[in-house]
Design a protein around this motif. Structure first.
Motif, PDB file in Angstrom:
ATOM      1  N   GLU A   1      -8.452   5.091   3.375  1.00  0.00           N
ATOM      2  CA  GLU A   1      -8.523   6.533   3.167  1.00  0.00           C
ATOM      3  C   GLU A   1      -7.225   7.081   3.743  1.00  0.00           C
ATOM      4  N   VAL A   2      -6.407   7.671   2.883  1.00  0.00           N
ATOM      5  CA  VAL A   2      -5.077   8.118   3.287  1.00  0.00           C
ATOM      6  C   VAL A   2      -5.010   9.636   3.162  1.00  0.00           C
ATOM      7  N   GLN A   3      -4.582  10.285   4.262  1.00  0.00           N
ATOM      8  CA  GLN A   3      -4.412  11.730   4.256  1.00  0.00           C
ATOM      9  C   GLN A   3      -2.964  12.027   3.857  1.00  0.00           C
ATOM     10  N   LEU A   4      -2.813  12.932   2.883  1.00  0.00           N
ATOM     11  CA  LEU A   4      -1.496  13.284   2.361  1.00  0.00           C
ATOM     12  C   LEU A   4      -1.242  14.779   2.528  1.00  0.00           C
ATOM     13  N   LYS A   5       0.041  15.135   2.623  1.00  0.00           N
ATOM     14  CA  LYS A   5       0.427  16.540   2.751  1.00  0.00           C
ATOM     15  C   LYS A   5       1.654  16.799   1.885  1.00  0.00           C
ATOM     16  N   LYS A   6       1.628  17.965   1.251  1.00  0.00           N
ATOM     17  CA  LYS A   6       2.764  18.431   0.443  1.00  0.00           C
ATOM     18  C   LYS A   6       2.862  19.929   0.662  1.00  0.00           C
ATOM     19  N   ARG A   7       3.875  20.314   1.408  1.00  0.00           N
ATOM     20  CA  ARG A   7       4.057  21.706   1.831  1.00  0.00           C
ATOM     21  C   ARG A   7       2.810  22.202   2.553  1.00  0.00           C
ATOM     22  N   TYR A   8       2.065  23.125   1.940  1.00  0.00           N
ATOM     23  CA  TYR A   8       0.871  23.686   2.567  1.00  0.00           C
ATOM     24  C   TYR A   8      -0.421  23.045   2.059  1.00  0.00           C
TER      25      TYR A   8
ATOM     26  N   ILE B   1       0.980   4.167  -2.926  1.00  0.00           N
ATOM     27  CA  ILE B   1       0.729   5.583  -2.642  1.00  0.00           C
ATOM     28  C   ILE B   1       1.886   6.446  -3.125  1.00  0.00           C
ATOM     29  N   TYR B   2       3.110   6.057  -2.786  1.00  0.00           N
ATOM     30  CA  TYR B   2       4.255   6.881  -3.173  1.00  0.00           C
ATOM     31  C   TYR B   2       4.513   6.874  -4.673  1.00  0.00           C
ATOM     32  N   ASN B   3       4.154   5.818  -5.365  1.00  0.00           N
ATOM     33  CA  ASN B   3       4.295   5.794  -6.822  1.00  0.00           C
ATOM     34  C   ASN B   3       3.255   6.679  -7.493  1.00  0.00           C
ATOM     35  N   LYS B   4       2.070   6.725  -6.967  1.00  0.00           N
ATOM     36  CA  LYS B   4       0.979   7.513  -7.561  1.00  0.00           C
ATOM     37  C   LYS B   4       0.965   8.971  -7.095  1.00  0.00           C
ATOM     38  N   HIS B   5       1.579   9.251  -5.955  1.00  0.00           N
ATOM     39  CA  HIS B   5       1.534  10.600  -5.374  1.00  0.00           C
ATOM     40  C   HIS B   5       2.941  11.021  -4.946  1.00  0.00           C
ATOM     41  N   ARG B   6       3.824  11.111  -5.896  1.00  0.00           N
ATOM     42  CA  ARG B   6       5.226  11.463  -5.618  1.00  0.00           C
ATOM     43  C   ARG B   6       5.321  12.847  -4.975  1.00  0.00           C
ATOM     44  N   GLY B   7       6.155  12.936  -3.954  1.00  0.00           N
ATOM     45  CA  GLY B   7       6.373  14.199  -3.271  1.00  0.00           C
ATOM     46  C   GLY B   7       5.406  14.465  -2.122  1.00  0.00           C
ATOM     47  N   TRP B   8       4.412  13.630  -1.971  1.00  0.00           N
ATOM     48  CA  TRP B   8       3.438  13.788  -0.900  1.00  0.00           C
ATOM     49  C   TRP B   8       3.842  12.907   0.281  1.00  0.00           C
ATOM     50  N   THR B   9       3.494  13.343   1.477  1.00  0.00           N
ATOM     51  CA  THR B   9       3.792  12.607   2.705  1.00  0.00           C
ATOM     52  C   THR B   9       2.493  12.130   3.333  1.00  0.00           C
ATOM     53  N   VAL B  10       2.476  10.886   3.796  1.00  0.00           N
ATOM     54  CA  VAL B  10       1.304  10.340   4.475  1.00  0.00           C
ATOM     55  C   VAL B  10       1.250  10.921   5.888  1.00  0.00           C
ATOM     56  N   THR B  11       0.104  11.528   6.243  1.00  0.00           N
ATOM     57  CA  THR B  11      -0.049  12.109   7.579  1.00  0.00           C
ATOM     58  C   THR B  11      -1.056  11.346   8.434  1.00  0.00           C
TER      59      THR B  11
ATOM     60  N   VAL C   1       0.846  -1.202   0.000  1.00  0.00           N
ATOM     61  CA  VAL C   1       0.000   0.000   0.000  1.00  0.00           C
ATOM     62  C   VAL C   1       0.877   1.246   0.000  1.00  0.00           C
ATOM     63  N   ILE C   2       1.917   1.259   0.817  1.00  0.00           N
ATOM     64  CA  ILE C   2       2.835   2.403   0.865  1.00  0.00           C
ATOM     65  C   ILE C   2       3.482   2.626  -0.501  1.00  0.00           C
ATOM     66  N   GLN C   3       3.951   1.560  -1.117  1.00  0.00           N
ATOM     67  CA  GLN C   3       4.573   1.678  -2.439  1.00  0.00           C
ATOM     68  C   GLN C   3       3.590   2.224  -3.463  1.00  0.00           C
TER      69      GLN C   3
END
Length: 172
Positions: free
Chosen positions: A152-159, A123-133, A119-121
């Motif tokens: 349901e995964v919450q993601l953050k990228k800068r603001y 998410i990171y492949n589909k949403h590069r640069g985003w961090t799971v929060t 699942v982590i792989q």
């Protein structure tokens, strides 16, 4: 642990005496052991568990799949179906058993659990640069009906923040 066992015994006793239809089994620690026959895999487990199922959820699913049958074998067989809720600090699984103790329905939701590597792989492949929060893992199961497993995964990228819903079929 002693408090947990006493709580379970009192709850079971009250339910057995009055044939109440709601039974709460609150688990405060996830090391509770259930004896099971390893050769028999319940239908519920075959349906809901796969390589993407988080370990925390697997533990509670295994517990719930065996618990009802164990209760029916220990006490008088109930006249109707009965319910139980298994809780932890990360969420819960609410189940309905038939009068024989077989699991017929389950609703589960666990928050901020360790996501499986697959699942982590994904998410990171589909949403590069985003961090799971944060995350929520939910399952809706009804015997002989459509199964719904969702992350349901919450993601953050800068603001920026966003929430991504992943159906289990999306991940494979």
């Amino acid at each position: 642990m002693k408090t947990l066992i006493i709580h379970l015994l009192i709850t079971i006793s009250i339910t057995t005496i009055s044939y109440a239809q709601n039974l709460n089994a609150e688990l405060e620690n996830t090391t509770y052991k259930v004896r099971s026959n390893k050769n028999v895999i319940p239908h519920f487990i075959k349906e809901v568990q796969n390589r993407n199922t988080p370990n925390h959820a697997k533990h509670f699913e295994n517990l719930a799949s065996q618990w009802g049958i164990q209760q029916v074998s220990k006490y008088d067989k109930p006249k109707k179906s009965f319910n139980a809720t298994f809780k932890s600090d990360k969420g819960q699984i609410a189940v309905t058993y038939d009068k024989n103790g077989k699991l017929i329905a389950a609703e589960e939701e666990f928050k901020n659990i360790a996501l499986p590597k697959h699942v982590i792989q994904f998410i990171y492949n589909k949403h590069r640069g985003w961090t799971v929060t944060g995350n929520i893992y939910s399952v809706s199961y009804h015997r002989n009906k459509l199964l719904k497993i969702l992350y349901e995964v919450q993601l953050k990228k800068r603001y920026l923040n966003k929430s991504v819903q992943l159906n289990i079929d999306t991940i494979y």
